[in-house]
Each structure stands twice: as structure tokens, then as C-alpha cells.
Design a protein around this motif. Structure first.
Motif, PDB file in Angstrom:
ATOM      1  N   LEU A 211      80.119  15.474 111.422  1.00  0.00           N
ATOM      2  CA  LEU A 211      78.888  14.942 110.857  1.00  0.00           C
ATOM      3  C   LEU A 211      77.718  15.907 111.015  1.00  0.00           C
ATOM      4  O   LEU A 211      76.875  16.041 110.113  1.00  0.00           O
ATOM      5  CB  LEU A 211      78.568  13.604 111.519  1.00  0.00           C
ATOM      6  N   GLU A 212      77.652  16.581 112.146  1.00  0.00           N
ATOM      7  CA  GLU A 212      76.534  17.492 112.413  1.00  0.00           C
ATOM      8  C   GLU A 212      76.455  18.589 111.357  1.00  0.00           C
ATOM      9  O   GLU A 212      75.398  18.845 110.770  1.00  0.00           O
ATOM     10  CB  GLU A 212      76.707  18.107 113.802  1.00  0.00           C
ATOM     11  N   SER A 213      77.600  19.214 111.090  1.00  0.00           N
ATOM     12  CA  SER A 213      77.646  20.291 110.098  1.00  0.00           C
ATOM     13  C   SER A 213      77.327  19.767 108.698  1.00  0.00           C
ATOM     14  O   SER A 213      76.596  20.406 107.925  1.00  0.00           O
ATOM     15  CB  SER A 213      79.025  20.949 110.119  1.00  0.00           C
ATOM     16  N   TYR A 214      77.868  18.593 108.375  1.00  0.00           N
ATOM     17  CA  TYR A 214      77.650  18.020 107.050  1.00  0.00           C
ATOM     18  C   TYR A 214      76.176  17.708 106.800  1.00  0.00           C
ATOM     19  O   TYR A 214      75.637  18.010 105.731  1.00  0.00           O
ATOM     20  CB  TYR A 214      78.488  16.747 106.891  1.00  0.00           C
ATOM     21  N   ILE A 215      75.498  17.105 107.779  1.00  0.00           N
ATOM     22  CA  ILE A 215      74.088  16.743 107.588  1.00  0.00           C
ATOM     23  C   ILE A 215      73.226  18.000 107.474  1.00  0.00           C
ATOM     24  O   ILE A 215      72.282  18.047 106.670  1.00  0.00           O
ATOM     25  CB  ILE A 215      73.608  15.839 108.743  1.00  0.00           C
ATOM     26  N   HIS A 216      73.537  19.031 108.255  1.00  0.00           N
ATOM     27  CA  HIS A 216      72.801  20.303 108.132  1.00  0.00           C
ATOM     28  C   HIS A 216      72.928  20.838 106.705  1.00  0.00           C
ATOM     29  O   HIS A 216      71.928  21.254 106.091  1.00  0.00           O
ATOM     30  CB  HIS A 216      73.336  21.325 109.133  1.00  0.00           C
ATOM     31  N   ASP A 217      74.153  20.845 106.175  1.00  0.00           N
ATOM     32  CA  ASP A 217      74.383  21.348 104.818  1.00  0.00           C
ATOM     33  C   ASP A 217      73.673  20.477 103.784  1.00  0.00           C
ATOM     34  O   ASP A 217      73.121  20.986 102.802  1.00  0.00           O
ATOM     35  CB  ASP A 217      75.881  21.398 104.513  1.00  0.00           C
ATOM     36  N   LEU A 218      73.708  19.174 103.993  1.00  0.00           N
ATOM     37  CA  LEU A 218      73.062  18.251 103.058  1.00  0.00           C
ATOM     38  C   LEU A 218      71.550  18.487 103.018  1.00  0.00           C
ATOM     39  O   LEU A 218      70.946  18.527 101.939  1.00  0.00           O
ATOM     40  CB  LEU A 218      73.356  16.805 103.474  1.00  0.00           C
ATOM     41  N   VAL A 219      70.948  18.663 104.178  1.00  0.00           N
ATOM     42  CA  VAL A 219      69.505  18.927 104.250  1.00  0.00           C
ATOM     43  C   VAL A 219      69.162  20.241 103.552  1.00  0.00           C
ATOM     44  O   VAL A 219      68.190  20.322 102.783  1.00  0.00           O
ATOM     45  CB  VAL A 219      69.039  18.941 105.715  1.00  0.00           C
ATOM     46  N   ASP A 220      69.949  21.279 103.800  1.00  0.00           N
ATOM     47  CA  ASP A 220      69.710  22.581 103.149  1.00  0.00           C
ATOM     48  C   ASP A 220      69.820  22.454 101.633  1.00  0.00           C
ATOM     49  O   ASP A 220      69.003  23.002 100.880  1.00  0.00           O
ATOM     50  CB  ASP A 220      70.719  23.616 103.655  1.00  0.00           C
ATOM     51  N   GLN A 221      70.848  21.733 101.192  1.00  0.00           N
ATOM     52  CA  GLN A 221      71.071  21.570  99.757  1.00  0.00           C
ATOM     53  C   GLN A 221      69.919  20.817  99.098  1.00  0.00           C
ATOM     54  O   GLN A 221      69.409  21.219  98.035  1.00  0.00           O
ATOM     55  CB  GLN A 221      72.380  20.820  99.550  1.00  0.00           C
ATOM     56  N   LEU A 222      69.461  19.744  99.716  1.00  0.00           N
ATOM     57  CA  LEU A 222      68.366  18.952  99.150  1.00  0.00           C
ATOM     58  C   LEU A 222      67.055  19.735  99.162  1.00  0.00           C
ATOM     59  O   LEU A 222      66.254  19.637  98.222  1.00  0.00           O
ATOM     60  CB  LEU A 222      68.206  17.645  99.922  1.00  0.00           C
ATOM     61  N   SER A 223      66.832  20.505 100.224  1.00  0.00           N
ATOM     62  CA  SER A 223      65.612  21.308 100.303  1.00  0.00           C
ATOM     63  C   SER A 223      65.540  22.314  99.165  1.00  0.00           C
ATOM     64  O   SER A 223      64.499  22.472  98.507  1.00  0.00           O
ATOM     65  CB  SER A 223      65.550  22.036 101.653  1.00  0.00           C
ATOM     66  N   LYS A 224      66.648  22.991  98.917  1.00  0.00           N
ATOM     67  CA  LYS A 224      66.690  23.980  97.845  1.00  0.00           C
ATOM     68  C   LYS A 224      66.515  23.315  96.484  1.00  0.00           C
ATOM     69  O   LYS A 224      65.804  23.825  95.608  1.00  0.00           O
ATOM     70  CB  LYS A 224      68.012  24.747  97.892  1.00  0.00           C
ATOM     71  N   SER A 225      67.172  22.159  96.309  1.00  0.00           N
ATOM     72  CA  SER A 225      67.076  21.448  95.038  1.00  0.00           C
ATOM     73  C   SER A 225      65.643  21.019  94.755  1.00  0.00           C
ATOM     74  O   SER A 225      65.145  21.158  93.631  1.00  0.00           O
ATOM     75  CB  SER A 225      67.998  20.219  95.065  1.00  0.00           C
ATOM     76  N   MET A 226      64.961  20.522  95.766  1.00  0.00           N
ATOM     77  CA  MET A 226      63.579  20.055  95.587  1.00  0.00           C
ATOM     78  C   MET A 226      62.628  21.211  95.307  1.00  0.00           C
ATOM     79  O   MET A 226      61.715  21.105  94.488  1.00  0.00           O
ATOM     80  CB  MET A 226      63.136  19.287  96.831  1.00  0.00           C
ATOM     81  N   GLU A 227      62.844  22.318  95.979  1.00  0.00           N
ATOM     82  CA  GLU A 227      61.992  23.492  95.737  1.00  0.00           C
ATOM     83  C   GLU A 227      62.190  24.003  94.317  1.00  0.00           C
ATOM     84  O   GLU A 227      61.222  24.379  93.633  1.00  0.00           O
ATOM     85  CB  GLU A 227      62.323  24.589  96.744  1.00  0.00           C
ATOM     86  N   ASN A 228      63.443  24.019  93.853  1.00  0.00           N
ATOM     87  CA  ASN A 228      63.720  24.491  92.492  1.00  0.00           C
ATOM     88  C   ASN A 228      63.088  23.597  91.435  1.00  0.00           C
ATOM     89  O   ASN A 228      62.778  24.043  90.330  1.00  0.00           O
ATOM     90  CB  ASN A 228      65.233  24.561  92.256  1.00  0.00           C
ATOM     91  N   LEU A 229      62.922  22.316  91.791  1.00  0.00           N
ATOM     92  CA  LEU A 229      62.348  21.363  90.840  1.00  0.00           C
ATOM     93  C   LEU A 229      60.855  21.157  91.062  1.00  0.00           C
ATOM     94  O   LEU A 229      60.266  20.205  90.567  1.00  0.00           O
ATOM     95  CB  LEU A 229      63.086  20.012  90.945  1.00  0.00           C
TER      96      LEU A 229
END
Length: 358
Positions: free
Chosen positions: A224-242
């Protein structure tokens, strides 16, 4: 000493001899009857030069060597290419230090067929405490070993198939994400862009789980720890791009927990909704902090997500909201059979706990 006394003494000695012979006969029959191989060797000064003085019928049957063929020889002739040299080294080391040996390896029958054997060797001492012989009890494990290897092969094939399935699912979800991105690029409507980008992030949160699964050995659960880190990174990048708020930071406090796919998917989608909502509604241009914690206690997962933003609107009725994100959080929490609360507390504070599934 009277003649009667002498006669009685001689009778006791004779009975003792007869009893000893009877016990010896029973022991020999037992050794010849057992399905375990029994070998007795002498005890030379140099370990490795032991000569066989006895083998039972089970040894003859399994190895295909007769008693006459092996008596007076060292059993090293049973060894071959598949015999593990480390096991033999351990045997020599144990016998050199007068210890009991136990080991497992391959030996070879007379016709050259390898067989899996597990055996023990114990020293035999005389009345003076000197080692005079060694006795070895051996078991043919070939059928059990072959079944175990077939089971391992079946498990490996199954894991390969499951990994390939997860890989294909992840690729298919990536295709859907790509199609959503193309739609975003073609539209001039900000409302449509927002809806499609939220859908894209939801798909990516699921895809990330399948990516984790085919990259790990367990297949049934993810960290879970690794997954949530990746999820946060992915959402951060997506929001910045938008064009989202780039001044948002994350405070993560995540315990090392493994979670099954059936629970990781809804949890990931819940986190996706909470983070997306915080990014859209919680902060002004100065940004803020989103805190996520995840811990385990008494076989329960405890999750909190909070921000230091504006908090919930005063007139918001969570139970009767038209917000798709909040409805999803409610539905997914119920899917996890989770206790959950959402309230304003120096920002928005979400708390949830649910039992770890089997």
C-alpha cells in the motif's frame, strides 16, 4: 556352592542367551521388513572411506544393488552428477566432529536412474566410548519430490498467466486513458475537460494497481505504501498538466501494509476522489497541504485524508449531494464495509477504517 545352585545359574545364563538371540532375531527381521533403507558401515580413521558391512532388503530393492555387490565398498559409488556436493561436505564435517548427520540429495540406482533420498547417519559407540560403526537410515523421496516439482511448475505457470493478465489489463486501461486524453485535446469546454480528466485519473488509479501486481511476486496483494506514493505522484502531475494548483504539497505517513486487489482498487479510487476534490476546491492560489495517513491495528486498516484548506461548504448535505466524487466515496466505502466520516475540521477531514480481507 551346591550342585543345585550351579545348575540354576547355568540355566539362567542359557535363558539369557536364548532371550538375547530371540531379541537379535526380532531386530534383524524388523530391519529387513521396514521399507526404509538401512546401511551399517565400519568407522575408519578417514571419513569417506567407510566400508559397508550390512544393507537391508529395502536398500537392495530401491538401489538395484545386491548385498554382495556393496558389502566391503564405500557408498560413494551411488553418487553422480545431480548429487549435491555441499550436502556431502556437510556429511563429512558432521561425522568428523562425531555429530549426527541429516541430509537430502540425489543418488543413483544401478541402472543410472537418479532417485531423491533423505537420510541420517548416527555413530555407534562401544562400551569404552569409541565409535566402531555408523548406521544410516534412508528414505526414497523420489515420488514426493516429483509431485512437489510438478506443483511448483503449475504454480509458476499460473503466476505467469496471472501476471500476463494484469499486464494486459493495465495496457487496455492505458489505451482508455489515451483516448480520454485525445478527447480532452479536442474540446474547448473547460467543463468537459474537467469531467474527462477526472475519469482519466480514476482509470489510471486502477491501472496503477494492475501494474504493481504484475511487477511483484505475491500477485494477490500489493504494498500500500508504494501504491499511494505512486498515486499521489500521478495525480500531482496530472493536475499540473491541466493547469491545477502547483503549490499543493503532500504529507504522507504510511505504514508498510499489504492489501488485496479487491480492497486496494476501491481504496485507491477513494483517495483519488479526495485528492482531486481538495485540489479543485480546498485551496486558493497560495496552495496548502494534503495529509494522508494509513496504519494497521487489530487487523483493521485506518485511513485519514485531511487538508488545511477552506473546509466543506456550510450548506453541503453529504447524504443528498449531487457531487459524483462524494457519491463515489460513499459507494466505495460501503463496498469496503468501512466506517467513515467526512467533516470540516480546520479544512476537510476524512477518516475511514475497515477490516483487512482474507
Amino acid at each position: 556352592m551346591t550342585k543345585h545352585t550351579i545348575d540354576k545359574l547355568q540355566k539362567n545364563i542359557s535363558d539369557g542367551r536364548d532371550s538375547g538371540k530371540k531379541i537379535s532375531s526380532i531386530l534383524l527381521k524388523a530391519i529387513e521388513t521396514t521399507s526404509e533403507m538401512v546401511v551399517v558401515t565400519d568407522a575408519p580413521d578417514k571419513i569417506g572411506n567407510e566400508q559397508v558391512i550390512f544393507v537391508n532388503k529395502a536398500f537392495e530393492r530401491i538401489t538395484q544393488y545386491s548385498r554382495d555387490e556393496v558389502v566391503g565398498k564405500s557408498l560413494s559409488f551411488l553418487q553422480g552428477p545431480k548429487t549435491d556436493p555441499e550436502v556431502i561436505e556437510d556429511l563429512i564435517q558432521k561425522l568428523n566432529t562425531n555429530q549426527r548427520f541429516e541430509g537430502e540429495t540425489f543418488n543413483y540406482k544401478k541402472d543410472g536412474t537418479p532417485y531423491r533420498v533423505r537420510w541420517s547417519i548416527d555413530p555407534i559407540y562401544n562400551e569404552e566410548g569409541d565409535i566402531t560403526h555408523y548406521v544410516s537410515v534412508q528414505r526414497d523421496l523420489t515420488e514426493d519430490w516429483e509431485r512437489e516439482q510438478k506443483m511448483k511448475e503449475m504454480i509458476e505457470e499460473r503466476e505467469t498467466l496471472i501476471k500476463e493478465t494484469h499486464h494486459r489489463i493495465k495496457n487496455n486501461l492505458a489505451t482508455i486513458t489515451g483516448l480520454l486524453e485525445l478527447q480532452i485535446m479536442k474540446t474547448d469546454s473547460q467543463e468537459v475537460t474537467d469531467v474527462l480528466s477526472e475519469s482519466m485519473n480514476r482509470v489510471q488509479s486502477i491501472a496503477s494497481i494492475h501494474e504493481k501486481l504484475y511487477q511483484t511476486d505475491g500477485l494477490a496483494s500489493i504494498k500500500l505504501e508504494s501504491y499511494i506514493h505512486d498515486l499521489v505522484d500521478q495525480l500531482s502531475k496530472s493536475m499540473e498538466n491541466l493547469g491545477g494548483n502547483s503549490n499543493i504539497s503532500f504529507d504522507l505517513n504510511l505504514a508498510p501494509i499489504s492489501l488485496s486487489t479487491s480492497q486496494a482498487v476501491p481504496l485507491g479510487l477513494i483517495l483519488n476522489e479526495l485528492i482531486t476534490n481538495a485540489n479543485k476546491h480546498a485551496f486558493d492560489e497560495d496552495g496548502g497541504i494534503i495529509s494522508i495517513s494509513c496504519s494497521e491495528k487489530d487487523n483493521q486498516i485506518h485511513v485519514t485524508v485531511s487538508d488545511n484548506g477552506k473546509g466543506l461548504p456550510d450548506n453541503l448535505d453529504i447524504q443528498n449531494t449531487s457531487s459524483l466524487g462524494l457519491k463515489l466515496i460513499e459507494t466505495l466505502s460501503n463496498q469496503l464495509d468501512a466506517e467513515h466520516t467526512l467533516r470540516s475540521e480546520n479544512g476537510v477531514h476524512f477518516e475511514m477504517k475497515f477490516n483487512i480481507g482474507e
